[in-house]
Design a protein around this motif. Structure first.
Motif, short mmCIF file in Angstrom:
data_model
loop_
_atom_site.label_atom_id
_atom_site.label_comp_id
_atom_site.label_asym_id
_atom_site.label_seq_id
_atom_site.Cartn_x
_atom_site.Cartn_y
_atom_site.Cartn_z
N LEU A 1 55.61 -53.89 30.43
CA LEU A 1 54.30 -54.48 30.13
C LEU A 1 54.28 -55.93 30.62
O LEU A 1 55.05 -56.76 30.14
CB LEU A 1 54.05 -54.45 28.62
CG LEU A 1 52.85 -55.28 28.12
CD1 LEU A 1 51.53 -54.70 28.63
CD2 LEU A 1 52.86 -55.35 26.59
N GLN B 1 46.15 -64.09 27.60
CA GLN B 1 45.30 -64.58 26.49
C GLN B 1 43.82 -64.28 26.73
O GLN B 1 42.96 -64.97 26.20
CB GLN B 1 45.52 -66.08 26.24
CG GLN B 1 46.94 -66.44 25.84
CD GLN B 1 47.34 -65.87 24.48
OE1 GLN B 1 46.51 -65.70 23.58
NE2 GLN B 1 48.61 -65.54 24.30
N ARG C 1 46.34 -56.45 25.31
CA ARG C 1 45.87 -55.56 24.24
C ARG C 1 45.28 -54.28 24.82
O ARG C 1 45.62 -53.17 24.38
CB ARG C 1 44.83 -56.27 23.38
CG ARG C 1 44.22 -55.37 22.31
CD ARG C 1 43.04 -56.03 21.63
NE ARG C 1 43.43 -57.06 20.68
CZ ARG C 1 43.83 -56.82 19.43
NH1 ARG C 1 43.90 -55.58 18.99
NH2 ARG C 1 44.15 -57.82 18.63
N ARG D 1 50.28 -57.90 16.12
CA ARG D 1 48.81 -58.04 16.20
C ARG D 1 48.16 -56.69 16.52
O ARG D 1 47.01 -56.45 16.16
CB ARG D 1 48.40 -59.03 17.30
CG ARG D 1 48.84 -60.43 17.15
CD ARG D 1 48.11 -61.21 16.11
NE ARG D 1 46.67 -61.13 16.22
CZ ARG D 1 45.83 -61.34 15.22
NH1 ARG D 1 46.31 -61.61 14.01
NH2 ARG D 1 44.54 -61.28 15.40
C1 LIG Z 1 52.97 -60.27 26.05
C2 LIG Z 1 51.80 -60.17 27.05
C3 LIG Z 1 51.81 -58.79 27.68
C4 LIG Z 1 50.49 -60.38 26.26
O1 LIG Z 1 49.41 -60.19 27.16
P1 LIG Z 1 48.00 -60.97 26.95
O2 LIG Z 1 47.03 -60.37 27.88
O3 LIG Z 1 48.24 -62.43 27.05
O4 LIG Z 1 47.66 -60.60 25.44
P2 LIG Z 1 46.19 -60.48 24.78
O5 LIG Z 1 45.34 -61.58 25.30
O6 LIG Z 1 45.69 -59.10 24.94
O7 LIG Z 1 46.54 -60.75 23.25
C5 LIG Z 1 46.25 -59.83 22.20
C6 LIG Z 1 46.53 -60.53 20.90
O8 LIG Z 1 47.93 -60.85 20.81
C7 LIG Z 1 48.11 -62.27 20.69
N1 LIG Z 1 49.27 -62.64 21.51
C8 LIG Z 1 49.34 -62.67 22.86
N2 LIG Z 1 50.58 -63.04 23.24
C9 LIG Z 1 51.27 -63.25 22.11
C10 LIG Z 1 52.61 -63.67 21.85
N3 LIG Z 1 53.48 -63.95 22.85
N4 LIG Z 1 52.98 -63.77 20.56
C11 LIG Z 1 52.14 -63.50 19.56
N5 LIG Z 1 50.85 -63.09 19.73
C12 LIG Z 1 50.44 -62.99 21.00
C13 LIG Z 1 46.82 -62.88 21.21
O9 LIG Z 1 46.60 -64.14 20.67
C14 LIG Z 1 45.81 -61.87 20.76
O10 LIG Z 1 45.52 -62.05 19.40
P3 LIG Z 1 44.05 -61.78 18.78
O11 LIG Z 1 43.89 -60.29 18.73
O12 LIG Z 1 44.09 -62.42 17.46
O13 LIG Z 1 43.07 -62.43 19.72
C15 LIG Z 1 51.90 -61.28 28.13
O14 LIG Z 1 52.02 -62.53 27.49
C16 LIG Z 1 53.05 -61.12 29.11
O15 LIG Z 1 52.92 -60.47 30.15
N6 LIG Z 1 54.24 -61.72 28.76
C17 LIG Z 1 55.39 -61.73 29.67
C18 LIG Z 1 56.06 -60.38 29.78
C19 LIG Z 1 56.43 -59.78 28.43
O16 LIG Z 1 57.00 -60.44 27.56
N7 LIG Z 1 56.10 -58.48 28.28
C20 LIG Z 1 56.38 -57.72 27.08
C21 LIG Z 1 57.52 -56.80 27.32
S1 LIG Z 1 57.74 -55.70 25.92
#
Ligand SMILES: CC(C)(COP(=O)(O)OP(=O)(O)OC[C@H]1O[C@@H](n2cnc3c(N)ncnc32)[C@H](O)[C@@H]1OP(=O)(O)O)[C@@H](O)C(=O)NCCC(=O)NCCS
Length: 165
Positions: free
Chosen positions: A78, A86, A91, A121
């Motif tokens: 992912l 963000q 999600r 979340r």
């Molecule tokens: C983790 C990741 C996939 C999140 O994607 P994103 O598109 O930024 O997430 P979203 O905008 O859909 O966030 C959904 C919710 O989660 C929260 N959220 C996003 N990243 C978060 C984090 N690192 N920690 C806690 N909450 C988080 C958002 O604030 C949002 O909350 P809300 O429903 O209250 O608005 C992204 O940050 C990423 O690619 N990270 C690097 C790779 C990684 O770690 N992948 C996961 C491997 S298991």
């Protein structure tokens, strides 16, 4: 899976033309061992497991759903492009995965992750790694962090997820 779920964001199955973009999205995070290392061949060979997110037509995120059995699948690989984080892309990718899996009859999904708060979340709960079957560790042995893995296991029952056949 092919649906417009947000005026800007759409989630769809990956196609072969996406492979290079998926590879480039995953590469920096794989280098840091945040996700599994995958080369282009590996992505081609598992392409049917991938969903991608487009933000205004630009490939902005990717996720992979790997099925182990009726009662267990993994959300893996992912990644959302940092330029689009963000904005709800992550999600929608995970929820798209859940609907896709529920539509196939899978009842439970898990992830091994460093972003526990993100999964919480989305309705996941933390579980002990020991509660997961041994077969899930076969790919992890290739990770440099395998001997000292500090990822957290999270899981969610899919029985409440609306199926999307
Ligand atoms: C983790 C990741 C996939 C999140 O994607 P994103 O598109 O930024 O997430 P979203 O905008 O859909 O966030 C959904 C919710 O989660 C929260 N959220 C996003 N990243 C978060 C984090 N690192 N920690 C806690 N909450 C988080 C958002 O604030 C949002 O909350 P809300 O429903 O209250 O608005 C992204 O940050 C990423 O690619 N990270 C690097 C790779 C990684 O770690 N992948 C996961 C491997 S298991």
């Amino acid at each position: 899976m092919n649906c417009l779920v947000n005026p800007h964001i759409s989630i769809r199955n990956a196609v072969v033309d996406d492979v290079e973009a998926i590879y480039q999205l995953l590469k920096p995070f794989a280098k840091k061992d945040i996700i599994l290392q995958r080369n282009r061949d590996n992505i081609f060979q598992h392409l049917q497991e991938f969903l991608v997110a487009e933000y205004d037509g630009i490939l902005a995120g990717v996720v992979c759903a790997h099925i182990y059995g009726r009662d267990l699948a993994e959300v893996r690989s992912l990644v959302v492009d940092p330029a689009y984080q963000q904005h709800g892309v992550g999600r929608l990718l995970v929820e798209g995965c859940e609907q896709w899996l529920a539509g196939m009859g899978v009842t439970r999904v898990f992830a091994l992750t460093y972003v526990t708060g993100f999964f919480i979340r989305l309705g996941y709960r933390i579980v002990s790694k020991e509660s997961l079957p041994h077969k899930i560790w076969t790919v992890c042995v290739h990770c440099s962090r395998f001997a000292d893995c500090d990822e957290v296991a999270v899981e969610k029952q899919l029985s409440d997820t609306i199926s999307n056949p």
